[in-house]
Design a protein around this motif. Structure first.
Motif, PDB file in Angstrom:
ATOM      1  N   ILE A  61      -0.108   3.628  13.822  1.00  0.00           N
ATOM      2  CA  ILE A  61       0.185   2.207  13.907  1.00  0.00           C
ATOM      3  C   ILE A  61      -0.274   1.486  12.639  1.00  0.00           C
ATOM      4  N   ASP A  62       0.521   0.529  12.171  1.00  0.00           N
ATOM      5  CA  ASP A  62       0.208  -0.298  11.000  1.00  0.00           C
ATOM      6  C   ASP A  62      -0.129   0.586   9.792  1.00  0.00           C
ATOM      7  N   THR A  63      -1.335   0.442   9.245  1.00  0.00           N
ATOM      8  CA  THR A  63      -1.695   1.187   8.027  1.00  0.00           C
ATOM      9  C   THR A  63      -2.610   2.371   8.328  1.00  0.00           C
ATOM     10  N   ARG A  64      -2.674   2.796   9.551  1.00  0.00           N
ATOM     11  CA  ARG A  64      -3.506   3.942   9.904  1.00  0.00           C
ATOM     12  C   ARG A  64      -2.692   5.229   9.835  1.00  0.00           C
ATOM     13  N   VAL A  65      -3.332   6.272   9.340  1.00  0.00           N
ATOM     14  CA  VAL A  65      -2.643   7.549   9.147  1.00  0.00           C
ATOM     15  C   VAL A  65      -3.524   8.681   9.651  1.00  0.00           C
ATOM     16  N   THR A  66      -2.891   9.824   9.904  1.00  0.00           N
ATOM     17  CA  THR A  66      -3.625  11.001  10.367  1.00  0.00           C
ATOM     18  C   THR A  66      -3.152  12.233   9.614  1.00  0.00           C
ATOM     19  N   GLY A  67      -4.020  13.230   9.517  1.00  0.00           N
ATOM     20  CA  GLY A  67      -3.664  14.474   8.855  1.00  0.00           C
ATOM     21  C   GLY A  67      -4.909  15.289   8.564  1.00  0.00           C
ATOM     22  N   LYS A  68      -4.729  16.398   7.875  1.00  0.00           N
ATOM     23  CA  LYS A  68      -5.845  17.230   7.432  1.00  0.00           C
ATOM     24  C   LYS A  68      -6.333  16.748   6.076  1.00  0.00           C
ATOM     25  N   LEU A  98     -13.777   7.338   8.762  1.00  0.00           N
ATOM     26  CA  LEU A  98     -12.820   8.374   9.172  1.00  0.00           C
ATOM     27  C   LEU A  98     -13.197   8.901  10.550  1.00  0.00           C
ATOM     28  N   ARG A  99     -12.204   9.083  11.389  1.00  0.00           N
ATOM     29  CA  ARG A  99     -12.415   9.688  12.700  1.00  0.00           C
ATOM     30  C   ARG A  99     -12.001  11.162  12.681  1.00  0.00           C
ATOM     31  N   ASN A 100     -12.594  11.948  13.564  1.00  0.00           N
ATOM     32  CA  ASN A 100     -12.235  13.358  13.771  1.00  0.00           C
ATOM     33  C   ASN A 100     -12.478  14.204  12.516  1.00  0.00           C
ATOM     34  N   MET A 101     -13.639  14.019  11.894  1.00  0.00           N
ATOM     35  CA  MET A 101     -13.932  14.697  10.637  1.00  0.00           C
ATOM     36  C   MET A 101     -13.868  16.222  10.777  1.00  0.00           C
ATOM     37  N   MET A 126       0.815  -1.218   0.000  1.00  0.00           N
ATOM     38  CA  MET A 126       0.000   0.000   0.000  1.00  0.00           C
ATOM     39  C   MET A 126       0.850   1.270   0.000  1.00  0.00           C
ATOM     40  N   LYS A 127       2.146   1.109  -0.286  1.00  0.00           N
ATOM     41  CA  LYS A 127       3.029   2.279  -0.262  1.00  0.00           C
ATOM     42  C   LYS A 127       2.599   3.325  -1.288  1.00  0.00           C
ATOM     43  N   ASP A 128       2.212   2.881  -2.493  1.00  0.00           N
ATOM     44  CA  ASP A 128       1.806   3.846  -3.526  1.00  0.00           C
ATOM     45  C   ASP A 128       0.582   4.647  -3.093  1.00  0.00           C
ATOM     46  N   ILE A 129      -0.362   3.954  -2.448  1.00  0.00           N
ATOM     47  CA  ILE A 129      -1.569   4.626  -1.962  1.00  0.00           C
ATOM     48  C   ILE A 129      -1.190   5.658  -0.903  1.00  0.00           C
ATOM     49  N   LYS A 130      -0.333   5.263   0.018  1.00  0.00           N
ATOM     50  CA  LYS A 130       0.092   6.192   1.077  1.00  0.00           C
ATOM     51  C   LYS A 130       0.820   7.397   0.489  1.00  0.00           C
ATOM     52  N   ASP A 131       1.749   7.143  -0.441  1.00  0.00           N
ATOM     53  CA  ASP A 131       2.529   8.237  -1.016  1.00  0.00           C
ATOM     54  C   ASP A 131       1.621   9.234  -1.741  1.00  0.00           C
ATOM     55  N   MET A 132       0.643   8.718  -2.494  1.00  0.00           N
ATOM     56  CA  MET A 132      -0.255   9.610  -3.222  1.00  0.00           C
ATOM     57  C   MET A 132      -1.116  10.411  -2.255  1.00  0.00           C
ATOM     58  N   LEU A 133      -1.657   9.734  -1.258  1.00  0.00           N
ATOM     59  CA  LEU A 133      -2.500  10.409  -0.264  1.00  0.00           C
ATOM     60  C   LEU A 133      -1.724  11.491   0.465  1.00  0.00           C
ATOM     61  N   PHE A 134      -0.513  11.193   0.909  1.00  0.00           N
ATOM     62  CA  PHE A 134       0.293  12.167   1.643  1.00  0.00           C
ATOM     63  C   PHE A 134       0.656  13.355   0.750  1.00  0.00           C
ATOM     64  N   SER A 135       0.925  13.077  -0.523  1.00  0.00           N
ATOM     65  CA  SER A 135       1.225  14.163  -1.451  1.00  0.00           C
ATOM     66  C   SER A 135       0.054  15.118  -1.574  1.00  0.00           C
ATOM     67  N   LEU A 136      -1.160  14.582  -1.648  1.00  0.00           N
ATOM     68  CA  LEU A 136      -2.357  15.416  -1.764  1.00  0.00           C
ATOM     69  C   LEU A 136      -2.639  16.173  -0.467  1.00  0.00           C
ATOM     70  N   CYS A 137      -2.450  15.503   0.673  1.00  0.00           N
ATOM     71  CA  CYS A 137      -2.788  16.124   1.956  1.00  0.00           C
ATOM     72  C   CYS A 137      -1.765  17.167   2.390  1.00  0.00           C
ATOM     73  N   CYS A 153      -6.637  16.579  12.383  1.00  0.00           N
ATOM     74  CA  CYS A 153      -6.103  15.276  12.818  1.00  0.00           C
ATOM     75  C   CYS A 153      -7.098  14.167  12.507  1.00  0.00           C
ATOM     76  N   GLU A 154      -7.611  14.169  11.276  1.00  0.00           N
ATOM     77  CA  GLU A 154      -8.488  13.086  10.832  1.00  0.00           C
ATOM     78  C   GLU A 154      -7.690  11.786  10.782  1.00  0.00           C
ATOM     79  N   ILE A 155      -8.369  10.662  10.942  1.00  0.00           N
ATOM     80  CA  ILE A 155      -7.700   9.351  10.952  1.00  0.00           C
ATOM     81  C   ILE A 155      -8.438   8.400  10.022  1.00  0.00           C
ATOM     82  N   ILE A 156      -7.688   7.717   9.157  1.00  0.00           N
ATOM     83  CA  ILE A 156      -8.245   6.635   8.342  1.00  0.00           C
ATOM     84  C   ILE A 156      -7.260   5.477   8.315  1.00  0.00           C
TER      85      ILE A 156
END
Length: 340
Positions: free
Chosen positions: A161-168, A306-309, A1-12, A313-316
Motif C-alpha cells: 500500500i502507498d509507498t511501502r514495499v516488501t522483498g528480500k 524495517l519489519r521481518n528482518m 519516489m519512483k527513482d528510489i523505488k526503481d533503484m531499490l527493486f533493481s538491487l533487490c 518478506c522484509e517491509i520498509i
C-alpha cells in the motif's frame, strides 16, 4: 519516489552473497554515473565512489550490500540439499520458502515443509540441517550443484500500500539506495567537503567489509546507513522505530555525540521526518567497527525502520529512505562536523 523505488527493486532482484556479486556489480555501474572515481578494495569486498569538495576533509557514508544466505554442506542421492546459514537466519521461517542455488547452473529449490497431516503437533526446528532443500533433480543434483555453493532467497520485490514495499535483502539494499540517490543529487553541486560513498560486503558475517574499507579510505568522519527494527506486534516501541515516520538517527555511547546532535538539529530545523533510536552500547551495524578502525573515526548512524528482518518478506517505506536522503544531503552540504 519512483527513482528510489526503481533503484531499490533493481538491487533487490539481484544477489550478493559469497562469490555471487550481481547486486554489487549493478550498484557499481550506477555509482559510475555520478562519481568520476570508483575504487574496488583489494580483497574485492567493497567499492567506493568519490565526490570531491573544496576542503581536504572527508566524510565517508557506509552501507552494506550483502544479504543473509546459505551454503550447501551436503547433497544426497535424491537431490535434497543440507545447508548451513551464512548470517542470522530464523529457522522457523524456512519451510516452504523458495530459493536459488548458485551452482554450475542457477537452480531453483524449495525448503521442505512437513504436511500438517503427517506431523504430530507443531514441528519444531532447532537445527538448520534438519530443513532440507528439495531441488527435484534427483541424482542429477550433484552434476549441477557442489558443496560450498551459495543459496539465496528467490522472491521478487513487490509494492504494497502507498509507498511501502516488501522483498528480500532490503537489509541493506535500502541503505545502498540512499548512497546512490545521494550521489545523484550531489553530483553537480559544489560540496564543502569530500564525500566517499562506501558500498561494502560482509556485514552479515561480522562487518568485515566496513573495517577494511575504512582503513583504506581513512575518513575524518563517517555515517553508517543501515536498517533497524520497526514496531510490530512482536516488536515494542522500546525495541524499534515506527515505519513511515522517517529515518532513525542513532543515539549511543559509541556514536559521536556531535554528529548525532547535528543530524537531529538538521532534521528538526528543515522539518524532515525523523526519529531517534537509543542504544546502550553496540548498534549491531557497521558503525561499531568503523568507529574503531585505524586511529578511530568519529561515526554516526541513520537507520531505516524495517519489519521481518532477515526474511524474504522484509517491509520498509520508501518515504523513510527519502527522509534519510534528505537529512544526509543537508548534513553534507553543511560540511558535516568539520567546523564543530
Amino acid at each position: 519516489m519512483k527513482d528510489i523505488k526503481d533503484m531499490l527493486f533493481s538491487l533487490c532482484t539481484c544477489c550478493t552473497a559469497g562469490k555471487v556479486r550481481e547486486a554489487s556489480d549493478v550498484a557499481a555501474e550506477e555509482m559510475r554515473k555520478y562519481c568520476e572515481t570508483v575504487v574496488k578494495s583489494e580483497n574485492n569486498m567493497s567499492f567506493y565512489g568519490v565526490l570531491k569538495g573544496k576542503k581536504d576533509y572527508t566524510l565517508m557514508l557506509d552501507a552494506h550490500i550483502d544479504e543473509v544466505s546459505f551454503v550447501v554442506t551436503d547433497i544426497d542421492e535424491n537431490g535434497f540439499l543440507t545447508v548451513s546459514n551464512a548470517g542470522g537466519i530464523d529457522i522457523r521461517t524456512l519451510p516452504s520458502k523458495c530459493v536459488l542455488i548458485h551452482g554450475k547452473e542457477r537452480t531453483k529449490g524449495v525448503f521442505i515443509s512437513t504436511p500438517p497431516h503427517l506431523s504430530s503437533g507443531e514441528t519444531e526446528y532447532d537445527d538448520i540441517s534438519a530443513v532440507k532443500i528439495d531441488t527435484c533433480l534427483g541424482a542429477k543434483a550433484k552434476d549441477l550443484i557442489s558443496l560450498g555453493d551459495i543459496v539465496t532467497y528467490d522472491v521478487e520485490p513487490k509494492q504494497l500500500i502507498d509507498t511501502r514495499v516488501t522483498g528480500k535483502s532490503l537489509d541493506d539494499r535500502a541503505g545502498v539506495t540512499v548512497l546512490l540517490e545521494l550521489a545523484k543529487r550531489l553530483k553537480d553541486k559544489e560540496l564543502p567537503i569530500n564525500v566517499v560513498f562506501s558500498v561494502v560486503d560482509g556485514e552479515e558475517l561480522g562487518m568485515r567489509g566496513a573495517q577494511v574499507a575504512t582503513f583504506g579510505i581513512s575518513p575524518d568522519e563517517a555515517v553508517a546507513i543501515d536498517v533497524s527494527f520497526a514496531v510490530a506486534p512482536d516488536v515494542s516501541a522500546e525495541e524499534g522505530g515506527y515505519i513511515s515516520k522517517g529515518g532513525m538517527i542513532g543515539v549511543s555511547p559509541i556514536l559521536d555525540r556531535e554528529i548525532t546532535n547535528k543530524l537531529n538539529t538538521i532534521a528538526f530545523d528543515k522539518k524532515i521526518n525523523y526519529q531517534n533510536e537509543v542504544m546502550g552500547g553496540k548498534t549491531g551495524t557497521d558503525s561499531d567497527v568503523i568507529s574503531l578502525s585505524a586511529k578511530g573515526v568519529r561515526t554516526g548512524l541513520v537507520s531505516i525502520p524495517l519489519r521481518n528482518m532477515h526474511t524474504d518478506c522484509e517491509i520498509i517505506d520508501l518515504a523513510d529512505i527519502k527522509s534519510t536522503c534528505d537529512i544526509l544531503e543537508e548534513y553534507i552540504l553543511s560540511g558535516g562536523i568539520m567546523n564543530v
